[in-house]
Design an enzyme around this catalytic site. Sequence first.
Site, PDB file in Angstrom:
ATOM      1  N   LYS A   1       0.857  -1.198   0.000  1.00 24.65           N
ATOM      2  CA  LYS A   1       0.000   0.000   0.000  1.00 24.65           C
ATOM      3  C   LYS A   1       0.887   1.241   0.000  1.00 24.65           C
ATOM      4  O   LYS A   1       1.488   1.602   1.004  1.00 24.65           O
ATOM      5  CB  LYS A   1      -0.920   0.031   1.231  1.00 24.65           C
TER       6      LYS A   1
ATOM      7  N   GLY B   1       6.985   5.256   8.113  1.00 26.46           N
ATOM      8  CA  GLY B   1       6.162   6.460   8.147  1.00 26.46           C
ATOM      9  C   GLY B   1       6.319   7.171   9.474  1.00 26.46           C
ATOM     10  O   GLY B   1       7.354   7.035  10.139  1.00 26.46           O
ATOM     11  N   SER B   2       5.296   7.883   9.873  1.00 24.67           N
ATOM     12  CA  SER B   2       5.402   8.706  11.085  1.00 24.67           C
ATOM     13  C   SER B   2       5.334   7.865  12.362  1.00 24.67           C
ATOM     14  O   SER B   2       4.754   6.770  12.369  1.00 24.67           O
ATOM     15  CB  SER B   2       4.274   9.733  11.093  1.00 24.67           C
TER      16      SER B   2
ATOM     17  N   GLN C   1       3.607   8.564  14.887  1.00 23.53           N
ATOM     18  CA  GLN C   1       2.216   8.543  15.344  1.00 23.53           C
ATOM     19  C   GLN C   1       1.492   7.297  14.810  1.00 23.53           C
ATOM     20  O   GLN C   1       0.877   6.548  15.580  1.00 23.53           O
ATOM     21  CB  GLN C   1       1.549   9.824  14.822  1.00 23.53           C
ATOM     22  N   VAL C   2       1.613   7.060  13.507  1.00 23.19           N
ATOM     23  CA  VAL C   2       0.946   5.886  12.917  1.00 23.19           C
ATOM     24  C   VAL C   2       1.689   4.602  13.331  1.00 23.19           C
ATOM     25  O   VAL C   2       1.077   3.599  13.692  1.00 23.19           O
ATOM     26  CB  VAL C   2       0.871   6.011  11.373  1.00 23.19           C
ATOM     27  N   GLY C   3       3.013   4.668  13.331  1.00 23.59           N
ATOM     28  CA  GLY C   3       3.811   3.488  13.675  1.00 23.59           C
ATOM     29  C   GLY C   3       3.502   2.960  15.066  1.00 23.59           C
ATOM     30  O   GLY C   3       3.441   1.747  15.282  1.00 23.59           O
TER      31      GLY C   3
ATOM     32  N   GLU D   1       9.557   1.641  10.961  1.00 20.87           N
ATOM     33  CA  GLU D   1      10.646   2.617  10.823  1.00 20.87           C
ATOM     34  C   GLU D   1      10.008   3.988  10.729  1.00 20.87           C
ATOM     35  O   GLU D   1       9.213   4.247   9.826  1.00 20.87           O
ATOM     36  CB  GLU D   1      11.488   2.292   9.586  1.00 20.87           C
TER      37      GLU D   1
ATOM     38  N   CYS E   1      13.378  11.479   6.729  1.00 17.47           N
ATOM     39  CA  CYS E   1      13.383  10.980   8.112  1.00 17.47           C
ATOM     40  C   CYS E   1      14.713  11.277   8.775  1.00 17.47           C
ATOM     41  O   CYS E   1      14.814  11.316   9.995  1.00 17.47           O
ATOM     42  CB  CYS E   1      13.093   9.491   8.129  1.00 17.47           C
TER      43      CYS E   1
ATOM     44  N   GLU F   1       9.383  16.075  15.751  1.00 16.67           N
ATOM     45  CA  GLU F   1       9.728  16.138  14.328  1.00 16.67           C
ATOM     46  C   GLU F   1       8.795  17.117  13.600  1.00 16.67           C
ATOM     47  O   GLU F   1       7.578  16.994  13.683  1.00 16.67           O
ATOM     48  CB  GLU F   1       9.584  14.744  13.692  1.00 16.67           C
TER      49      GLU F   1
HETATM   50  P1  NAD Z   1       2.439   8.711   7.505  1.00 13.72           P
HETATM   51  O1  NAD Z   1       2.705   8.017   8.785  1.00 13.72           O
HETATM   52  O2  NAD Z   1       1.401   9.759   7.490  1.00 13.72           O
HETATM   53  O3  NAD Z   1       2.012   7.652   6.377  1.00 13.72           O
HETATM   54  C1  NAD Z   1       2.828   6.561   6.044  1.00 13.72           C
HETATM   55  C2  NAD Z   1       1.967   5.461   5.453  1.00 13.72           C
HETATM   56  O4  NAD Z   1       1.097   4.976   6.478  1.00 13.72           O
HETATM   57  C3  NAD Z   1       1.075   5.917   4.305  1.00 13.72           C
HETATM   58  O5  NAD Z   1       1.019   4.905   3.327  1.00 13.72           O
HETATM   59  C4  NAD Z   1      -0.278   6.067   4.974  1.00 13.72           C
HETATM   60  O6  NAD Z   1      -1.368   5.913   4.107  1.00 13.72           O
HETATM   61  C5  NAD Z   1      -0.232   4.951   5.994  1.00 13.72           C
HETATM   62  N1  NAD Z   1      -1.153   5.114   7.126  1.00 13.72           N
HETATM   63  C6  NAD Z   1      -1.583   6.263   7.688  1.00 13.72           C
HETATM   64  N2  NAD Z   1      -2.446   5.995   8.688  1.00 13.72           N
HETATM   65  C7  NAD Z   1      -2.544   4.641   8.765  1.00 13.72           C
HETATM   66  C8  NAD Z   1      -3.273   3.747   9.589  1.00 13.72           C
HETATM   67  N3  NAD Z   1      -4.088   4.184  10.549  1.00 13.72           N
HETATM   68  N4  NAD Z   1      -3.127   2.423   9.391  1.00 13.72           N
HETATM   69  C9  NAD Z   1      -2.302   1.943   8.437  1.00 13.72           C
HETATM   70  N5  NAD Z   1      -1.601   2.749   7.607  1.00 13.72           N
HETATM   71  C10 NAD Z   1      -1.710   4.083   7.776  1.00 13.72           C
HETATM   72  O7  NAD Z   1       3.853   9.280   6.980  1.00 13.72           O
HETATM   73  P2  NAD Z   1       4.160  10.138   5.690  1.00 13.72           P
HETATM   74  O8  NAD Z   1       3.626  11.512   5.858  1.00 13.72           O
HETATM   75  O9  NAD Z   1       3.806   9.388   4.450  1.00 13.72           O
HETATM   76  O10 NAD Z   1       5.760  10.164   5.759  1.00 13.72           O
HETATM   77  C11 NAD Z   1       6.463  10.998   6.595  1.00 13.72           C
HETATM   78  C12 NAD Z   1       6.937  10.291   7.848  1.00 13.72           C
HETATM   79  O11 NAD Z   1       7.643   9.116   7.511  1.00 13.72           O
HETATM   80  C13 NAD Z   1       7.915  11.136   8.656  1.00 13.72           C
HETATM   81  O12 NAD Z   1       7.648  10.996  10.019  1.00 13.72           O
HETATM   82  C14 NAD Z   1       9.259  10.537   8.296  1.00 13.72           C
HETATM   83  O13 NAD Z   1      10.268  10.777   9.259  1.00 13.72           O
HETATM   84  C15 NAD Z   1       8.911   9.097   8.169  1.00 13.72           C
HETATM   85  N6  NAD Z   1       9.863   8.356   7.346  1.00 13.72           N
HETATM   86  C16 NAD Z   1      10.611   7.389   7.944  1.00 13.72           C
HETATM   87  C17 NAD Z   1      11.554   6.691   7.208  1.00 13.72           C
HETATM   88  C18 NAD Z   1      12.408   5.620   7.847  1.00 13.72           C
HETATM   89  O14 NAD Z   1      13.042   4.863   7.140  1.00 13.72           O
HETATM   90  N7  NAD Z   1      12.430   5.520   9.143  1.00 13.72           N
HETATM   91  C19 NAD Z   1      11.718   6.963   5.857  1.00 13.72           C
HETATM   92  C20 NAD Z   1      10.926   7.948   5.275  1.00 13.72           C
HETATM   93  C21 NAD Z   1       9.997   8.627   6.032  1.00 13.72           C
END
Ligand code: NAD
Length: 503
Positions: free
Chosen positions: A177, A230-231, A233-235, A253, A287, A389
């Site tokens: 996804k 991703g973030s 918060q979601v992680g 991550e 990130c 962040e």
């Molecule tokens: P995000 O957390 O908003 O979204 C990431 C993914 O999660 C998207 O595909 C989104 O649709 C999905 N998502 C959102 N809510 C969800 C839920 N309730 N259940 C399941 N999936 C859900 O992050 P973003 O805005 O796409 O990316 C930015 C963030 O990602 C920043 O915090 C950045 O630091 C982090 N990031 C981390 C890495 C790493 O390797 N650690 C790499 C790139 C970005």
Amino acid sequence: MVTTLAKGMNYIGGRWVVVGTDSFEDRNPANTGELIGMFSCSGSREADAAVAAAKDAFQTWRQESRIRRAEHLDAFVQLVKKDQEELARLISRECGKCIAEARADVVEGIHTAQYWFGRARTPSGEVLASEIPEKDSYVHRKPKGVVVAITPWNFPFAIPLWLICPSLVEGNTVVFKPAEETPAVGERIVQYFEKAGLPPGVLNLVQGYGEEVGWPLVTHPDVDVVLFTGSAQVGSMIKEACAKDYRKFCVCEMGGKNAMMIFDDADFELALNAAIISAFRTTGQRCVSAERLIVQEGIFERFTEAFEKRARRIRIGDPLDESTFMGPMVSQAGVEKFEHYNKLAAEEGAKIRLSGGKLTDGEYRKGYFVSPFIYVMQHNPKARVLREEVFGPHVALIPFKDLDDATRIYNDCEYGFALSVCSRDYRVIRAVRERCEFGVGYVNLPTIGAEVHLPFGGLKKSGTGMPSAAALVDAVSHRVSWTVNHGTEIKMAQGLTAEVEGK
Ligand code: NAD
């Protein structure tokens, strides 16, 4: 050349399928008047279908040779190479990254696929000695099953491949996804794999919003592994949900509040360059972007002035223009978050040096363009701007006295992702490595610039301590032990007798 479909569909069980009538818009953040495409809003029905297809395909895929599985990655690379520049332009248009960075995203994806293609021919387990000479022991890797890969928008090509490639080579099947900001690049990845001859169901694609289709995937009982980038918060919600299911494993991550530590003896120009790259590449939306520049007192004023001067000169504009250094933010929500933290910095006592914000003149009006926000602040454990962040070009310059002070300031943060130390003193450099909590560290370099054959991941709130990229193999395979007796009788380890009473 592979072209983008008219309306983005899902790819389930080897077929492109339309989802109901709901769709979402994919617009260029540098020019919101440009519609890149419309994509399907999937929900739990689509999540169920994709997981079922992946589960079905797993039984056959796992029996294929590891080398044969990896050959699909080579075919994938050949196809991508034909479209490399056009793909980079799509990335740039879809997420606003400067074209040079978009090209690097494609190259990183290619490197990832090449790495896993090559690695398939290297040992995948271990052979170990036993206490008993007639026994051989092995560590053998087995696939886990259905892997869900949920990815962010900022590396729309490379990050999905970090997750998908090791999963496939190890014999898992995948439901992917992509972020809702970058569905077109996500679709491309799957189109290339389809053309590369991947069997139906081995890689499936569902488009849509996180809450609507991401969450049903995370909580699906037939999913064995959730790979999330991703973030935080979601992680953290994903970690909690997976912990409730005894057989589900997740790797999350997440974000960072990364820092450079610049000591008085550093090569000044090198450190300055590294700071500009760390803070402003990808408009601070990596990130590993550095939002904290921790600078020793002896050079603090000079460094701050030089940094501010360079930041004022940064070229902000059309990401497809080769001379642009900073493109737009990805969305209006990103701009609002940036502005919120800039205001908060002022409230928390920052001395503002560059009061960046939304740019609204001329061509800038078409997109989500902002200019850098730079401030000086003494370290303050209560200041949220020094701990949270922002994910934008929002940079604090924080003075420090000595090594103890620098490492204390660096560690006083919930995140633990990327750091860079600039110094010529090998003792200082080593002390930083040993004392600081980080997953990705650099010496006399920017905080960005990872390569795919290294582990990539953070500690504390930044990750699950299970790095991504090259190290992900441990998350997508079970390591089982396998001991074989080549003798004609049972001999036990630890001096235990094999005599059975009353024989
Ligand atoms: P995000 O957390 O908003 O979204 C990431 C993914 O999660 C998207 O595909 C989104 O649709 C999905 N998502 C959102 N809510 C969800 C839920 N309730 N259940 C399941 N999936 C859900 O992050 P973003 O805005 O796409 O990316 C930015 C963030 O990602 C920043 O915090 C950045 O630091 C982090 N990031 C981390 C890495 C790493 O390797 N650690 C790499 C790139 C970005």
